[in-house]
Write a protein that holds these residues in place. Structure first.
Motif: not given
Lengths: 200, 379
Positions: A110-111, A114, A90-91, A106, A97, B183, A94
């Motif tokens: 998703v974040f 991570t 998943t990192d 981003p 993105s 993030g 991100h």
């Protein structure tokens, strides 16, 4: 006096197969991880739509826990999981993105994934486990660490049982080996037995 | 059963390269938070390590080109405590690394390690640290969101008490990278001013970077503190927000108190998580109310360092140990008017006070919480 501990149940999800206590319970040759996990979800039928929002690592952890926790009544169950690739799968999503400043998107959805311990959070919510938990990372499944830490948590009364194991996702490869350690069962909780069950 | 002590510790941050130097700044209420600029030109506040100074210091122990920024910080920090303690590394010496994101910055094409596809894997970070000092055991890497640093203390204490290791070296760290900034920005969690934990005017977190390390040992030395209890319980409520009732934190502190065999009124000082988000600070006040700890002097060090993620729990533990040693309660930087529903006692002025026992807490994504209690063994 030290409690006698057992590997109460164990399961694995790998190579398109799902097995419980060494017996194959589901198999399907799927095109990719996503469709295979969906099929396993349909087979287990937990009726839990949040599953579809999860990243692959959380899905794999969730499905494995679902198999072991289906008929489990104990509540003070610690969760100790480990893997090799942390949340890198998943990192990378991100990172993709944010790489292109012209196409920068981003996403908090998703974040949040991570972090490798999010899957532990998902299992805790699903089974209402307000218990000890931790996510660890090793080159390979580390039986020495797992055996000792699981034993310590139960012997010191931090938990009644431990849901533990290896849950790894890296690109197209996936592997889960989870088990429940408690005072019930017949397979002794030893480093040797953990190694043997993992390699089977 | 054996006892576990923290005998040596170090912090590398915007406020210095030793625990003593860091604590001197805290005593003077100096914050390490400054204004920085992102790649897209936006300003943001953060607390960051001076990279030129890092390379200058690192040159004394290794080749700066061979290691990533985080590795250099971790190696330098561990090198410092190993030298201070003269510890001999044996099969009974454990290595625990706590980090949320490790070398994730190497995923960026801008990184000089971008082509080394293995470097982003945490076990590779483990190998770099293990190999540099020739640790005999594989690194135990703990990646459990923002409780990682303090959970590492709990895990190490358990291993020492159990006799698995005689000493455990813990090193915890995270960097401020575009990965992290983007993030948390997408979460709308970042304050446009330096963060203000527990304040009515708080607007979210400030990100920071640091490395903290410590030796947890079965044998005490002069100035050691004992780790007398630890607990880490999940909220089982939400993956990206804390429980409204502080359930997991409440249970974690209860578990730690029960192991320490003390009551909450025996705690002289709470080093809280205090990230300065609306939900986190409110949740903590709820938990402390349920624990009858509203009168206990409490601070958050995020106003000095920002939120240093996986490092924060150990960084703040180390500064808490300095508070015990110096009998000094540090003002909670950025606090003005109370902005949580339960009237916790936020330390407003740095003062000298005899303190013996302190509680360190942390909470994070995934619903995790950790509480560890420390006691000074002698004055």
């Amino acid at each position: 006096m030290a409690k006698e501990l057992y590997i109460q149940n164990y399961c694995s999800i790998k190579n398109n197969k799902v097995s419980l206590n060494g017996n194959l319970i589901f198999e399907e040759n799927s095109e990719d991880i996503k469709s295979f996990f969906k099929s396993v979800y349909q087979y287990l039928d937990p009726k839990y739509s949040k599953f579809f929002k999860m990243d692959a690592l959380s899905k794999l952890a969730f499905l494995s826990a679902e198999i072991l926790m289906k008929e489990e009544a104990k509540k003070n169950i610690a969760i100790i999981l480990s893997n090799n690739a942390s949340s890198l799968d998943t990192d990378r999503k991100h990172q993709d993105s944010i790489n292109d400043k012209e196409n920068y998107y981003p996403s908090p959805a998703v974040f949040v994934y991570t972090l490798p311990n999010i899957g532990i959070g998902e299992i805790s919510i699903r089974h209402q486990l307000k218990s000890e938990n931790g996510f660890f990372v090793f080159e390979n499944y580390n039986t020495n660490f797992h055996y000792n830490y699981e034993n310590i948590l139960i012997q010191n009364n931090k938990s009644e049982a431990v849901l533990a194991g290896w849950v790894n996702i890296d690109g197209d490869s996936y592997e889960a080996f989870l088990y429940l350690v408690s005072q019930n069962g017949t397979i002794e909780h030893t480093e040797k037995n953990l190694k043997q069950l993992y390699n089977n | 059963m054996r006892e576990a002590f923290i005998t040596h510790h170090n912090v590398i941050s915007s406020l210095g390269f030793s625990s003593e130097e860091n604590f001197e700044h805290l005593k003077k209420e100096h914050s390490g938070i400054q204004k920085f600029q992102r790649d897209n030109g936006d300003d943001y506040y953060s607390s960051q390590v001076d990279k030129e100074l890092l390379d200058k210091e690192f040159t004394k122990i290794g080749d700066v080109t061979l290691y990533t920024t985080l590795e250099k910080m971790m190696l330098l920090s561990v090198d410092t405590i190993l030298k201070e303690s003269n510890l001999k590394i044996t099969k009974k010496t454990g290595l625990v690394i706590a980090t949320t994101k490790g070398n994730v910055d190497v995923l960026s094409p801008d990184s000089s390690f971008y082509k080394d596809k293995k470097r982003a894997y945490l076990p590779e970070l483990g190998k770099q640290i293990q190999g540099f000092f020739n640790f005999k055991n594989e690194a135990i890497i703990l990646s459990n969101a923002c409780v990682s640093g303090v959970l590492a203390v709990a895990v190490s204490q358990r291993f020492i008490k159990d006799g698995l290791y005689d000493d455990v070296i813990i090193v915890s760290g995270d960097l401020v990278s575009e990965f992290i900034l983007s993030g948390f920005t997408s979460f709308q969690a970042i304050s446009d001013e330096p963060c203000q934990p527990f304040s009515k005017n708080r607007k979210g977190i400030t990100l920071g970077e640091a490395v903290a390390s410590a030796i947890v040992s079965s044998e005490k030395n002069k100035g050691a503190v004992q780790i007398i209890g630890a607990g880490s319980c999940n909220d089982a409520n939400h993956i990206s927000g804390p429980s409204r009732t502080g359930e997991g934190l409440f249970l974690s502190v209860q578990s730690a108190l029960s192991e320490a065999n003390i009551k909450s009124k025996d705690i002289d000082y709470i080093s809280a998580h205090g990230t300065a988000t609306n939900y986190n600070d409110e949740m903590e006040s709820m938990a402390f109310e349920r624990l009858n700890m509203l009168q206990t002097p409490t601070n958050s060090l995020k106003g000095y360092y920002g939120h240093t993620l996986g490092a924060s729990g150990l960084l703040e533990t180390n500064m808490g140990i300095e508070s015990l040693k110096n009998n000094t309660l540090i003002a909670s930087k950025g606090f003005d008017e109370i902005g949580v529903s339960q009237p916790i006692t936020v330390i407003e002025k740095t003062e000298t006070k005899k303190i013996r026992v302190f509680l360190k807490t942390a909470s994070g994504f995934g619903g995790c919480n950790t509480a560890v209690i420390f006691r000074k063994i002698a004055d």
